[in-house]
Design an enzyme around this catalytic site. Structure first.
Site, short mmCIF file in Angstrom:
data_model
loop_
_atom_site.label_atom_id
_atom_site.label_comp_id
_atom_site.label_asym_id
_atom_site.label_seq_id
_atom_site.Cartn_x
_atom_site.Cartn_y
_atom_site.Cartn_z
N SER A 128 0.80 -1.24 0.00
CA SER A 128 0.00 0.00 0.00
C SER A 128 0.83 1.28 0.00
O SER A 128 0.29 2.35 -0.28
CB SER A 128 -0.94 0.02 1.20
OG SER A 128 -2.04 -0.80 0.96
N LYS A 146 0.72 3.22 -3.12
CA LYS A 146 -0.50 3.98 -3.49
C LYS A 146 -0.29 5.49 -3.44
O LYS A 146 -0.95 6.24 -4.15
CB LYS A 146 -1.65 3.59 -2.54
CG LYS A 146 -2.08 2.13 -2.67
CD LYS A 146 -3.06 1.78 -1.57
CE LYS A 146 -3.51 0.33 -1.65
NZ LYS A 146 -4.37 -0.03 -0.51
N TYR A 155 -4.12 3.55 7.73
CA TYR A 155 -5.44 2.92 7.77
C TYR A 155 -6.30 3.57 8.85
O TYR A 155 -6.19 4.77 9.08
CB TYR A 155 -5.35 1.40 8.00
CG TYR A 155 -4.29 0.69 7.19
CD1 TYR A 155 -4.27 0.77 5.81
CD2 TYR A 155 -3.31 -0.08 7.81
CE1 TYR A 155 -3.31 0.10 5.07
CE2 TYR A 155 -2.34 -0.76 7.08
CZ TYR A 155 -2.36 -0.66 5.71
OH TYR A 155 -1.42 -1.32 4.99
N TYR A 174 -2.59 -2.60 -10.70
CA TYR A 174 -2.63 -2.47 -9.23
C TYR A 174 -1.76 -3.53 -8.55
O TYR A 174 -0.91 -3.21 -7.71
CB TYR A 174 -4.09 -2.57 -8.76
CG TYR A 174 -4.22 -2.61 -7.25
CD1 TYR A 174 -4.09 -1.45 -6.49
CD2 TYR A 174 -4.45 -3.81 -6.59
CE1 TYR A 174 -4.19 -1.49 -5.11
CE2 TYR A 174 -4.55 -3.86 -5.20
CZ TYR A 174 -4.41 -2.69 -4.47
OH TYR A 174 -4.50 -2.74 -3.10
N VAL A 213 1.05 -3.84 3.91
CA VAL A 213 0.90 -5.14 4.59
C VAL A 213 2.19 -5.96 4.64
O VAL A 213 2.26 -6.96 5.35
CB VAL A 213 -0.18 -6.07 4.01
CG1 VAL A 213 -1.56 -5.66 4.43
CG2 VAL A 213 -0.08 -6.21 2.53
#
Ligand code: GLN
Length: 313
Positions: A69, A72, A249, A197, A267
């Site tokens: 992530s 991103k 998060y 992705y 993660v």
């Protein structure tokens, strides 16, 4: 930072890593992407780079891991550079969700059914669809090239085992993408978008790569060595704001209070953080807490921020 402050950081960092390593025992390595479960549970490492060219590392900073992530943040920036702000924010919102990163709950509950922000999975998959390029191969190549420039590491590459592992098991992300497609949010072929992705999530680096990418953000988008503008300042501002409000998060509020730095976790147990104007930071600690953030990594950043008085707030 004064030379005395930097010396204190250099001298203390190994001890802080040793102190925090114990927290790895409280976490679990992610296993929903099967290949990630092979990561060493008790690893903890960090690299900090300063805008005046100094660098310090401690612990398992050489460990290679996939960005997951963390990537991103940079695909968001590339999508902004490709399409402009208005087009991007027609497809994703600007608000934290308070839900897990892979939740689809609000896509149905809250109208319009666009993802709340670009850092949750639904948002990042949407962002993948906005990257310019002829087909998924060219889009992915552009993303990798962008990451190479920001990290200053021309040998950055995909981890094909992690990519295949996620692609094989990514049913939740797949279902999310189909929902977004049906809602008219995703354009293009779902499989192609997901390929882009899954690939950017599987770009592999070390703490030094993350620290250098973070340093570009800390420098408002300029290359730390050459001063060349790699990212327009406005897009750095947008990225840093999302990192502060949504980067950890649904633990972003707690992280802002305890650490007080813009950050993004993945993660794999990586965390990218920065102190604007001053430092880029890369952390790895594969054992995750219940919210999906590196257990010991968060603890290490708390220690450093408190000891060095780095909170922005
Ligand atoms: N590739 C991962 C996924 O889509 C990224 C999630 C994360 O790092 N939180 O599930």
């Amino acid at each position: 930072m004064t030379t005395a402050d930097w010396q204190r950081l250099e001298t203390s960092l190994p001890a802080w890593v040793s102190e925090c390593r114990g927290y790895t025992a409280q976490g679990k390595v992610a296993s929903y992407i099967p290949e990630l479960s092979k990561a060493p549970k008790d690893a903890l490492g960090i690299t900090i780079m300063s805008s005046d060219g100094r660098s310090v590392s401690a612990g398992d900073s050489e460990l290679a891991f996939t960005m997951q992530s963390i990537s991103k943040v940079f695909t968001l920036i590339l999508a902004l550079m490709d399409n402009g702000e208005e087009a991007v924010f027609r497809k994703v919102g600007m608000e934290p969700t308070g839900d897990n990163f892979n939740s689809m709950l609000k896509l149905e509950l809250v109208q319009p059914g666009i993802p709340f922000n670009p850092l949750i999975n639904a948002g990042a998959i949407t962002i993948s669809s906005l990257i310019k390029g002829n087909g998924s191969a060219e889009k992915s190549a552009r993303i990798l090239q962008f990451f190479k420039r920001l990290s200053g590491n021309a040998s950055l590459a995909y981890d094909s085992d992690v990519y295949l592992s996620e692609s094989d098991t990514g049913d939740l992300n797949r279902s999310m993408a189909y929902l977004l497609k049906d809602h008219g949010v995703l354009e293009g072929k779902v499989d192609d978008v997901l390929d882009v992705y899954f690939r950017h999530c599987s770009i592999r680096g070390t703490c030094a790569d993350l620290a250098r990418m973070a340093l570009v953000l800390a420098n408002n988008g300029s290359d730390p060595l050459t001063g060349e503008i790699l990212i327009p300042r406005r897009y750095v501002q947008i990225a840093k704001t999302f990192m502060t409000t949504c980067g950890m998060y649904n633990a972003s509020g707690e992280f802002a209070i305890q650490v007080g730095l813009p950050a993004k976790s993945g993660v794999s147990g990586g965390i990218l953080a920065l102190l604007p104007g001053r430092y880029g930071i890369g952390v790895i600690g594969p054992a995750l807490n219940a919210k999906g953030n590196s257990c010991a990594g968060v603890r290490l950043l708390e220690t450093i921020s408190q000891e060095m008085d780095w909170s922005m707030f």
